[in-house]
Enzyme design. Sequence first.
Site, PDB file in Angstrom:
ATOM      1  N   ARG A 121       0.857  -1.191   0.000  1.00  0.00           N
ATOM      2  CA  ARG A 121       0.000   0.000   0.000  1.00  0.00           C
ATOM      3  C   ARG A 121       0.890   1.236   0.000  1.00  0.00           C
ATOM      4  NH1 ARG A 121      -5.133  -2.156   1.571  1.00  0.00           N
ATOM      5  NH2 ARG A 121      -6.176  -2.005  -0.405  1.00  0.00           N
ATOM      6  N   GLN A 126      -0.445   2.472  -6.149  1.00  0.00           N
ATOM      7  CA  GLN A 126      -1.902   2.665  -6.039  1.00  0.00           C
ATOM      8  C   GLN A 126      -2.650   2.209  -7.288  1.00  0.00           C
ATOM      9  OE1 GLN A 126      -2.434   6.730  -4.760  1.00  0.00           O
ATOM     10  NE2 GLN A 126      -2.984   6.086  -2.711  1.00  0.00           N
ATOM     11  N   ASP A 129      -3.254  -1.619  -7.478  1.00  0.00           N
ATOM     12  CA  ASP A 129      -3.805  -2.213  -6.262  1.00  0.00           C
ATOM     13  C   ASP A 129      -5.192  -2.818  -6.498  1.00  0.00           C
ATOM     14  OD1 ASP A 129      -4.648  -2.768  -3.734  1.00  0.00           O
ATOM     15  OD2 ASP A 129      -4.230  -0.788  -2.908  1.00  0.00           O
ATOM     16  N   SER A 132      -7.899  -2.407  -3.675  1.00  0.00           N
ATOM     17  CA  SER A 132      -8.601  -1.121  -3.666  1.00  0.00           C
ATOM     18  C   SER A 132      -9.643  -1.055  -4.769  1.00  0.00           C
ATOM     19  CB  SER A 132      -7.622   0.039  -3.868  1.00  0.00           C
ATOM     20  OG  SER A 132      -6.828   0.187  -2.733  1.00  0.00           O
ATOM     21  N   TYR A 229      -2.863  -1.228   7.746  1.00  0.00           N
ATOM     22  CA  TYR A 229      -3.885  -2.235   8.021  1.00  0.00           C
ATOM     23  C   TYR A 229      -4.238  -2.275   9.495  1.00  0.00           C
ATOM     24  CZ  TYR A 229      -3.496  -4.310   3.399  1.00  0.00           C
ATOM     25  OH  TYR A 229      -3.532  -4.530   2.056  1.00  0.00           O
TER      26      TYR A 229
HETATM   27  P1  NAD Z   1      -9.333  -3.725   4.937  1.00  0.00           P
HETATM   28  O1  NAD Z   1     -10.165  -4.246   3.820  1.00  0.00           O
HETATM   29  O2  NAD Z   1      -8.126  -4.496   5.334  1.00  0.00           O
HETATM   30  O3  NAD Z   1     -10.245  -3.521   6.242  1.00  0.00           O
HETATM   31  C1  NAD Z   1     -11.400  -2.703   6.187  1.00  0.00           C
HETATM   32  C2  NAD Z   1     -11.454  -1.757   7.355  1.00  0.00           C
HETATM   33  O4  NAD Z   1     -11.855  -2.462   8.533  1.00  0.00           O
HETATM   34  C3  NAD Z   1     -10.133  -1.087   7.715  1.00  0.00           C
HETATM   35  O5  NAD Z   1     -10.300   0.322   7.695  1.00  0.00           O
HETATM   36  C4  NAD Z   1      -9.828  -1.597   9.115  1.00  0.00           C
HETATM   37  O6  NAD Z   1      -9.156  -0.618   9.911  1.00  0.00           O
HETATM   38  C5  NAD Z   1     -11.216  -1.883   9.649  1.00  0.00           C
HETATM   39  N1  NAD Z   1     -11.285  -2.764  10.813  1.00  0.00           N
HETATM   40  C6  NAD Z   1     -10.546  -3.866  11.093  1.00  0.00           C
HETATM   41  N2  NAD Z   1     -10.914  -4.418  12.269  1.00  0.00           N
HETATM   42  C7  NAD Z   1     -11.933  -3.636  12.753  1.00  0.00           C
HETATM   43  C8  NAD Z   1     -12.746  -3.674  13.934  1.00  0.00           C
HETATM   44  N3  NAD Z   1     -12.579  -4.623  14.852  1.00  0.00           N
HETATM   45  N4  NAD Z   1     -13.690  -2.704  14.080  1.00  0.00           N
HETATM   46  C9  NAD Z   1     -13.859  -1.732  13.140  1.00  0.00           C
HETATM   47  N5  NAD Z   1     -13.122  -1.646  12.028  1.00  0.00           N
HETATM   48  C10 NAD Z   1     -12.174  -2.590  11.829  1.00  0.00           C
HETATM   49  O7  NAD Z   1      -8.919  -2.217   4.621  1.00  0.00           O
HETATM   50  P2  NAD Z   1      -8.452  -1.604   3.235  1.00  0.00           P
HETATM   51  O8  NAD Z   1      -9.588  -1.008   2.541  1.00  0.00           O
HETATM   52  O9  NAD Z   1      -7.637  -2.613   2.518  1.00  0.00           O
HETATM   53  O10 NAD Z   1      -7.517  -0.413   3.744  1.00  0.00           O
HETATM   54  C11 NAD Z   1      -6.429  -0.689   4.626  1.00  0.00           C
HETATM   55  C12 NAD Z   1      -5.460   0.471   4.694  1.00  0.00           C
HETATM   56  O11 NAD Z   1      -4.723   0.636   3.498  1.00  0.00           O
HETATM   57  C13 NAD Z   1      -6.082   1.822   4.941  1.00  0.00           C
HETATM   58  O12 NAD Z   1      -5.214   2.526   5.795  1.00  0.00           O
HETATM   59  C14 NAD Z   1      -6.121   2.462   3.580  1.00  0.00           C
HETATM   60  O13 NAD Z   1      -6.190   3.868   3.658  1.00  0.00           O
HETATM   61  C15 NAD Z   1      -4.802   1.992   3.071  1.00  0.00           C
HETATM   62  N6  NAD Z   1      -4.717   2.001   1.601  1.00  0.00           N
HETATM   63  C16 NAD Z   1      -3.585   2.562   1.038  1.00  0.00           C
HETATM   64  C17 NAD Z   1      -3.447   2.530  -0.354  1.00  0.00           C
HETATM   65  C18 NAD Z   1      -2.205   3.073  -1.000  1.00  0.00           C
HETATM   66  O14 NAD Z   1      -1.611   4.002  -0.493  1.00  0.00           O
HETATM   67  N7  NAD Z   1      -1.770   2.481  -2.097  1.00  0.00           N
HETATM   68  C19 NAD Z   1      -4.425   1.968  -1.144  1.00  0.00           C
HETATM   69  C20 NAD Z   1      -5.565   1.425  -0.524  1.00  0.00           C
HETATM   70  C21 NAD Z   1      -5.672   1.437   0.868  1.00  0.00           C
END
Ligand code: NAD
Length: 377
Positions: A121, A126, A129, A132, A229
């Site tokens: 990430r 991006q 990904d 995403s 994460y």
């Molecule tokens: P994910 O699919 O792994 O999880 C979904 C969400 O559930 C997350 O926000 C997580 O914090 C939340 N979660 C986990 N346990 C929980 C609980 N017990 N109660 C409530 N919420 C809970 O998440 P994702 O969409 O893959 O995103 C993960 C991270 O990666 C984020 O910080 C996102 O901003 C980041 N991201 C970065 C990039 C990049 O820079 N290339 C791209 C996509 C996502």
Amino acid sequence: MRIAVLRETAPGETRVALTPETAKKFIALGAQVAVESGAGTAASITDAAYAEAGAEVGPAQKVVQGADILLAVQPPEPAALAGASPGALVAAVFDPFGRRDRVDAYAAAGFEALAMEFMPRITRAQSMDVLSSQSNLSGYKAVIAAADLYGRAFPMMMTAAGTVQAARVFVMGVGVAGLQAIATARRLGAQVSATDVRSATKEQIQSLGAKPVFVEKVAGIEGEGAGGYATEMSPEYQKAQAELVSGHIAKQDIVITTALIPGRAAPRLITGAQIATMKPGSVIFDLAVAQGDGTGGNVEGSRADQVVEKHGVKIMGYANTPATLPADASALYARNLYNFLSAFWDKEQGKPVLDAEIGDAVRLTRGGQVVSERLKS
Ligand code: NAD
């Protein structure tokens, strides 16, 4: 460099890893592209469209013959790749923790398996990904599916016959899917609130016009681990979160859950006892239903591809949510793969040469061995 794409064979998989648009782009890089006949049918892409883009279309055995790169959504068993070049790259969503047996089989077959869900990430990745791009569509679809099942309207309506109240939507887990769920529910006119274990999401929730619902002043509060994460939370936090959620969800009409922790079963966010406090007619959409432990995903008792009714509350979730939007999901997935391979395309060698940061992150197998650090620990 021959790039091959087979028809997906996993049950319910409607997506395809190549579109005519990306076929053209790979050909422009100097690659030869071959697609199995019918590979795009479920995503509304005809064989003729691939042929027009310059791809060879034919039966699987011919397509795979001499392939140096295989693109897939869900990877085939390695036996289906007989005839491909030794050490061929296979880029797909491997589910390496769930399907370790398949990773081992890829190592034994001598292929280089690249797990797209292990893409780091980081900013420069991006556009590559797949988590995403697919989560974004899933977050949208969760709201649309829940709205369809809900026996009331989403927006407030003032009519001559009286006022219809706006639906209250609560989004649990504000990653990529959760953010899109909030935006979609807001567009439909709902009153939206949301929660996450990562406090950085508070501002993001507010910026979309929704209300953050957060546990405050409890030990082990920061749930952010490596790569942005979520991590597993302390018992104190889990107790405080359960209390907060219990009070809040009793007032909600729609709850969308999206919480995942990489490499683990999805955390349980809603118990049967909490469901019992909700109003009859409410709907819960569990986006994590397929990552569950057998007793549900984020929601106790949820079942993939079924509507379960408990205390008058309808609970649903799809085994494969992006596959319910095959055309857009394929278009974005295919672009992710193109962005990935083209970023590393070495013009002189006429093939992709991955760097250490991204290559080591996504590579599961090479030279007959399992090489991924995440699978060794
Ligand atoms: P994910 O699919 O792994 O999880 C979904 C969400 O559930 C997350 O926000 C997580 O914090 C939340 N979660 C986990 N346990 C929980 C609980 N017990 N109660 C409530 N919420 C809970 O998440 P994702 O969409 O893959 O995103 C993960 C991270 O990666 C984020 O910080 C996102 O901003 C980041 N991201 C970065 C990039 C990049 O820079 N290339 C791209 C996509 C996502």
